[in-house]
Motif scaffolding. Structure first.
Motif, PDB file in Angstrom:
ATOM      1  N   ASN A 145       5.910   7.686   4.187  1.00 16.73           N
ATOM      2  CA  ASN A 145       4.289   7.678   3.898  1.00 16.73           C
ATOM      3  C   ASN A 145       3.879   8.804   4.288  1.00 16.73           C
ATOM      4  OD1 ASN A 145       2.914   5.652   2.659  1.00 16.73           O
ATOM      5  ND2 ASN A 145       1.781   5.208   4.353  1.00 16.73           N
ATOM      6  N   HIS A 161       4.760  11.828   5.197  1.00 21.07           N
ATOM      7  CA  HIS A 161       5.317  12.994   4.822  1.00 21.07           C
ATOM      8  C   HIS A 161       4.665  13.198   3.179  1.00 21.07           C
ATOM      9  CE1 HIS A 161       8.035  16.322   3.426  1.00 21.07           C
ATOM     10  NE2 HIS A 161       8.218  15.672   2.268  1.00 21.07           N
ATOM     11  N   LEU A 162       4.625  12.187   2.534  1.00 23.88           N
ATOM     12  CA  LEU A 162       4.059  11.935   1.019  1.00 23.88           C
ATOM     13  C   LEU A 162       2.787  12.033   1.044  1.00 23.88           C
ATOM     14  CD1 LEU A 162       6.820   9.737  -0.491  1.00 23.88           C
ATOM     15  CD2 LEU A 162       6.463  12.240  -1.098  1.00 23.88           C
ATOM     16  N   GLU A 163       2.160  12.012   1.966  1.00 17.97           N
ATOM     17  CA  GLU A 163       0.493  11.932   2.014  1.00 17.97           C
ATOM     18  C   GLU A 163      -0.035  13.147   0.868  1.00 17.97           C
ATOM     19  OE1 GLU A 163      -3.042  11.605   5.253  1.00 17.97           O
ATOM     20  OE2 GLU A 163      -1.080  11.417   5.834  1.00 17.97           O
ATOM     21  N   ASP A 164       0.319  14.327   1.330  1.00 15.39           N
ATOM     22  CA  ASP A 164      -0.204  15.472   0.416  1.00 15.39           C
ATOM     23  C   ASP A 164       0.658  16.118  -0.511  1.00 15.39           C
ATOM     24  OD1 ASP A 164       1.409  16.618   2.412  1.00 15.39           O
ATOM     25  OD2 ASP A 164      -0.104  17.964   3.055  1.00 15.39           O
ATOM     26  N   LYS A 165       1.645  15.265  -0.993  1.00 17.34           N
ATOM     27  CA  LYS A 165       2.633  15.759  -1.900  1.00 17.34           C
ATOM     28  C   LYS A 165       3.182  14.948  -2.919  1.00 17.34           C
ATOM     29  CE  LYS A 165       5.124  17.979   2.151  1.00 17.34           C
ATOM     30  NZ  LYS A 165       3.977  17.378   3.141  1.00 17.34           N
ATOM     31  N   TYR A 199       2.129   0.982   2.478  1.00 16.50           N
ATOM     32  CA  TYR A 199       2.961   2.374   2.483  1.00 16.50           C
ATOM     33  C   TYR A 199       2.733   2.837   1.010  1.00 16.50           C
ATOM     34  CZ  TYR A 199       5.470   0.148   6.074  1.00 16.50           C
ATOM     35  OH  TYR A 199       6.044  -0.438   7.321  1.00 16.50           O
ATOM     36  N   LEU A 200       1.251   3.147   0.783  1.00 15.17           N
ATOM     37  CA  LEU A 200       0.814   3.587  -0.570  1.00 15.17           C
ATOM     38  C   LEU A 200       1.160   4.721  -0.943  1.00 15.17           C
ATOM     39  CD1 LEU A 200      -1.334   2.239  -2.406  1.00 15.17           C
ATOM     40  CD2 LEU A 200      -3.135   3.556  -1.358  1.00 15.17           C
ATOM     41  N   ASN A 201       1.581   5.730  -0.074  1.00 14.27           N
ATOM     42  CA  ASN A 201       1.971   7.036  -0.724  1.00 14.27           C
ATOM     43  C   ASN A 201       3.328   6.886  -1.154  1.00 14.27           C
ATOM     44  OD1 ASN A 201      -0.494   8.309   0.086  1.00 14.27           O
ATOM     45  ND2 ASN A 201       0.253   8.232   2.162  1.00 14.27           N
ATOM     46  N   ARG A 242       3.224   5.095  -4.391  1.00 14.82           N
ATOM     47  CA  ARG A 242       2.911   5.992  -5.593  1.00 14.82           C
ATOM     48  C   ARG A 242       3.939   6.909  -5.851  1.00 14.82           C
ATOM     49  NH1 ARG A 242       2.131  11.065  -4.517  1.00 14.82           N
ATOM     50  NH2 ARG A 242       1.708  10.836  -2.164  1.00 14.82           N
ATOM     51  N   TRP A 243       4.765   7.462  -4.940  1.00 12.99           N
ATOM     52  CA  TRP A 243       5.868   8.421  -5.301  1.00 12.99           C
ATOM     53  C   TRP A 243       6.783   7.679  -5.768  1.00 12.99           C
ATOM     54  CZ3 TRP A 243      10.698   7.237  -3.127  1.00 12.99           C
ATOM     55  CH2 TRP A 243      11.563   8.427  -3.536  1.00 12.99           C
TER      56      TRP A 243
END
Length: 161
Positions: free
Chosen positions: A86, A88-92, A126-128, A131-132
């Protein structure tokens, strides 16, 4: 990957390590080894990353998949993996940044059994990751036989009255 048949897949040992036996060479052992071999055989090397940095990041996430996702068994291990991803994927968009790679595919398969069991509240926590994961499961050719994991896109109630 669009590869022709002829390979035999199996598992060995208590830990069920993947094994690939092809018609024209020695057997290969290990998820990452087999996956990278099949990607090269399919001439889709871009899935392994383009630059040296991308290749290293892809390799890092493939390793994480084997050691942390496959290796973890407790609820606490699962929470740690979801928290790590979560953040790590915040801005990816993808694990290796802005390119879809083998790391995304194999992490998707490693997490599917976890994501399918999460409550709506956990998916929102764990929204990010959600989304991913939703993006990857709809990527052409990825989901295949696995059931679609449902994510609620809009809230029925808001806090504002």
């Amino acid at each position: 990957l669009g590869l022709p048949g002829g390979n035999k897949y199996g598992v060995q040992g208590e830990r069920k390590v993947p094994v690939l036996q092809s018609n024209n060479g020695p057997g290969l052992t290990g998820l990452m080894t087999i996956a990278a071999h099949l990607v090269r055989q399919a001439r889709k090397e871009q899935l392994l990353g383009s630059s040296a940095e991308e290749k290293a990041v892809v390799q890092q996430w493939l390793e994480y998949r084997v050691t942390r996702v496959n290796g973890g068994s407790s609820k606490e291990d699962t929470r740690t993996v979801l928290k790590d991803l979560n953040v790590h994927l915040e801005d990816k968009v993808y694990l290796a940044g802005n390119i879809f790679t083998l790391a995304d595919i194999l992490m998707y398969y490693g997490l599917h059994h976890i994501m399918v069991d999460l409550t709506v509240q956990e998916k929102e926590k764990y929204l990010n990751v959600s989304r991913w994961f939703n993006h990857i499961q709809h990527y052409p050719g990825v989901r295949q036989h696995l059931p679609d994991v449902v994510f609620i896109k809009n809230r029925l109630y808001t806090n504002a009255h």
